[in-house]
Scaffold this motif. Structure first.
Motif, PDB file in Angstrom:
ATOM      1  N   VAL A 130       0.866  -1.190   0.000  1.00  0.00           N
ATOM      2  CA  VAL A 130       0.000   0.000   0.000  1.00  0.00           C
ATOM      3  C   VAL A 130       0.901   1.238   0.000  1.00  0.00           C
ATOM      4  O   VAL A 130       0.697   2.181  -0.782  1.00  0.00           O
ATOM      5  N   ASP A 131       1.927   1.205   0.850  1.00  0.00           N
ATOM      6  CA  ASP A 131       2.821   2.364   0.956  1.00  0.00           C
ATOM      7  C   ASP A 131       3.516   2.668  -0.372  1.00  0.00           C
ATOM      8  O   ASP A 131       3.719   3.831  -0.712  1.00  0.00           O
ATOM      9  N   ASN A 132       3.901   1.603  -1.102  1.00  0.00           N
ATOM     10  CA  ASN A 132       4.580   1.889  -2.382  1.00  0.00           C
ATOM     11  C   ASN A 132       3.592   1.983  -3.549  1.00  0.00           C
ATOM     12  O   ASN A 132       3.983   1.983  -4.707  1.00  0.00           O
ATOM     13  N   LYS A 133       2.295   2.017  -3.223  1.00  0.00           N
ATOM     14  CA  LYS A 133       1.199   2.271  -4.174  1.00  0.00           C
ATOM     15  C   LYS A 133       0.947   1.117  -5.153  1.00  0.00           C
ATOM     16  O   LYS A 133       0.268   1.280  -6.169  1.00  0.00           O
ATOM     17  N   THR A 134       1.485  -0.056  -4.841  1.00  0.00           N
ATOM     18  CA  THR A 134       1.121  -1.222  -5.661  1.00  0.00           C
ATOM     19  C   THR A 134      -0.354  -1.530  -5.424  1.00  0.00           C
ATOM     20  O   THR A 134      -1.118  -1.796  -6.354  1.00  0.00           O
ATOM     21  N   ILE A 135      -0.742  -1.506  -4.141  1.00  0.00           N
ATOM     22  CA  ILE A 135      -2.154  -1.713  -3.785  1.00  0.00           C
ATOM     23  C   ILE A 135      -2.743  -0.342  -3.446  1.00  0.00           C
ATOM     24  O   ILE A 135      -2.123   0.449  -2.737  1.00  0.00           O
ATOM     25  N   ASP A 136      -3.936  -0.106  -3.963  1.00  0.00           N
ATOM     26  CA  ASP A 136      -4.655   1.139  -3.668  1.00  0.00           C
ATOM     27  C   ASP A 136      -5.127   1.116  -2.202  1.00  0.00           C
ATOM     28  O   ASP A 136      -5.137   0.058  -1.568  1.00  0.00           O
ATOM     29  N   PHE A 137      -5.534   2.265  -1.691  1.00  0.00           N
ATOM     30  CA  PHE A 137      -5.956   2.358  -0.284  1.00  0.00           C
ATOM     31  C   PHE A 137      -7.266   3.120  -0.198  1.00  0.00           C
ATOM     32  O   PHE A 137      -7.456   4.117  -0.895  1.00  0.00           O
ATOM     33  N   SER A 138      -8.166   2.642   0.675  1.00  0.00           N
ATOM     34  CA  SER A 138      -9.420   3.358   0.881  1.00  0.00           C
ATOM     35  C   SER A 138      -9.322   4.155   2.169  1.00  0.00           C
ATOM     36  O   SER A 138      -9.282   3.575   3.258  1.00  0.00           O
ATOM     37  N   SER A 139      -9.269   5.486   2.044  1.00  0.00           N
ATOM     38  CA  SER A 139      -9.150   6.268   3.281  1.00  0.00           C
ATOM     39  C   SER A 139     -10.451   6.231   4.074  1.00  0.00           C
ATOM     40  O   SER A 139     -10.452   6.354   5.299  1.00  0.00           O
ATOM     41  N   SER A 140     -11.591   5.996   3.392  1.00  0.00           N
ATOM     42  CA  SER A 140     -12.845   5.955   4.164  1.00  0.00           C
ATOM     43  C   SER A 140     -12.909   4.717   5.056  1.00  0.00           C
ATOM     44  O   SER A 140     -13.365   4.790   6.191  1.00  0.00           O
ATOM     45  N   SER A 141     -12.412   3.581   4.580  1.00  0.00           N
ATOM     46  CA  SER A 141     -12.487   2.377   5.431  1.00  0.00           C
ATOM     47  C   SER A 141     -11.164   2.110   6.146  1.00  0.00           C
ATOM     48  O   SER A 141     -11.100   1.257   7.030  1.00  0.00           O
ATOM     49  N   GLY A 142     -10.092   2.830   5.747  1.00  0.00           N
ATOM     50  CA  GLY A 142      -8.776   2.579   6.350  1.00  0.00           C
ATOM     51  C   GLY A 142      -8.226   1.211   5.973  1.00  0.00           C
ATOM     52  O   GLY A 142      -7.455   0.611   6.714  1.00  0.00           O
ATOM     53  N   SER A 143      -8.625   0.724   4.801  1.00  0.00           N
ATOM     54  CA  SER A 143      -8.229  -0.634   4.366  1.00  0.00           C
ATOM     55  C   SER A 143      -7.611  -0.599   2.976  1.00  0.00           C
ATOM     56  O   SER A 143      -7.904   0.306   2.192  1.00  0.00           O
TER      57      SER A 143
END
Ligand SMILES: O=C1O[C@H](COP(=O)(O)O)[C@@H](O)[C@H](O)[C@H]1O
Length: 269
Positions: A130-143
């Protein structure tokens, strides 16, 4: 058919479901390959992997951008990766070994660790991606927000390794958790939690029963019917008591159901 719980795609046979699923996954792969140059895909074990077989046949075996895929498991059984019960082995033998996904993009759970440590290590790995942006992140769910989640459903309505009545259905903080008392063997497993499952950008349930005995078909049809026809379970309502895990899957993104006729028998409309 479109319902409150997403698009329901019903086919006469499992063979036709397999064709529809292959086309659906290939289309999403091409969309994400163009938009993000990465396609993060989460798979389950079970019958799903057999139904994915058409995706690794022509034309898809040649046309899909396999090298852009990053593959994860929604759940894993704590057995060696060479064991017949391993979800990794199932996917590897039936699918991953047949297409040119770079081995470094295939993210198996470390089953050599105790279950709790393996869950923590898998969560750490996902956090790094997630940190290196390979996986996207949902700020609304924190997941983490995976591009596609492909899941099946067990005969009791379980999803991933989240079982009816289990306290893990209430987990809100962890992305990945260990379960040491699975009602189906093997007892020790690692699983994504509902907040991660429900954050997927695209989510598909692939559930087929036409090759199974009639009583199993009826049982699955009843659980799927209950989930698709709608209930107050899970999602925003946060309700857990008396809810089947399958009813608690309410992803924020696009939801699809790929079913054969016998599994869809109890869906209204
Ligand atoms: O134990 C598991 O079961 C479910 C459902 O499997 P199915 O054979 O009834 O489709 C599966 O999705 C999960 O990954 C697996 O660990």
């Amino acid at each position: 058919m479109s319902t409150a719980k997403g698009m329901v795609d019903v086919h006469d046979t499992e063979e036709e479901v397999a064709e529809a699923v292959a086309e659906y996954v290939a289309n999403l792969s091409s969309k994400f390959a163009q938009e993000r140059a990465i396609f993060t895909v989460v798979v389950a074990g079970g019958t799903l992997i057999h139904t994915l077989r058409k995706l690794v046949e022509e034309p898809y075996s040649k046309s899909v951008d396999w090298w852009k895929w990053e593959v994860f498991w929604v759940d894993e059984r704590m057995v060696p990766l060479t064991d017949k019960d391993s979800n990794y082995k199932l996917a590897y033998d039936g699918f991953l070994s047949k297409v040119p996904i770079p081995p470094t993009n295939i993210h198996a759970v470390n089953v050599t660790l105790p279950a709790a440590a393996a869950a923590e290590a898998y969560q750490t790995l996902i956090k790094t991606l997630v940190d290196n942006k390979t996986i996207d992140f949902s700020s609304s769910s924190g997941s983490p927000r995976f591009d596609l989640m492909l899941l099946g459903m067990g005969p009791d309505g379980h999803v991933a390794s989240l079982f009816p009545g289990h306290p893990l259905l209430k987990e809100k903080q962890r992305w990945v958790a260990a379960i040491e008392d699975s009602p189906f063997p093997p007892k020790e497993r690692v699983t994504f939690t509902l907040p991660v499952i429900n954050s997927a950008v695209n989510f598909a349930f692939v559930i087929t029963a036409s090759d199974l005995p009639e009583w199993v078909q009826a049982m699955l049809a009843e659980k799927v019917g209950k989930a698709v026809n709608g209930s107050g379970c899970g999602g925003g309502s946060g309700e857990v008591e008396g809810c089947l895990p399958v009813e608690m899957v309410k992803p924020g993104g696009e939801m699809r159901w790929f079913l054969d006729k016998s599994t869809a028998a109890k869906i209204e409309g």
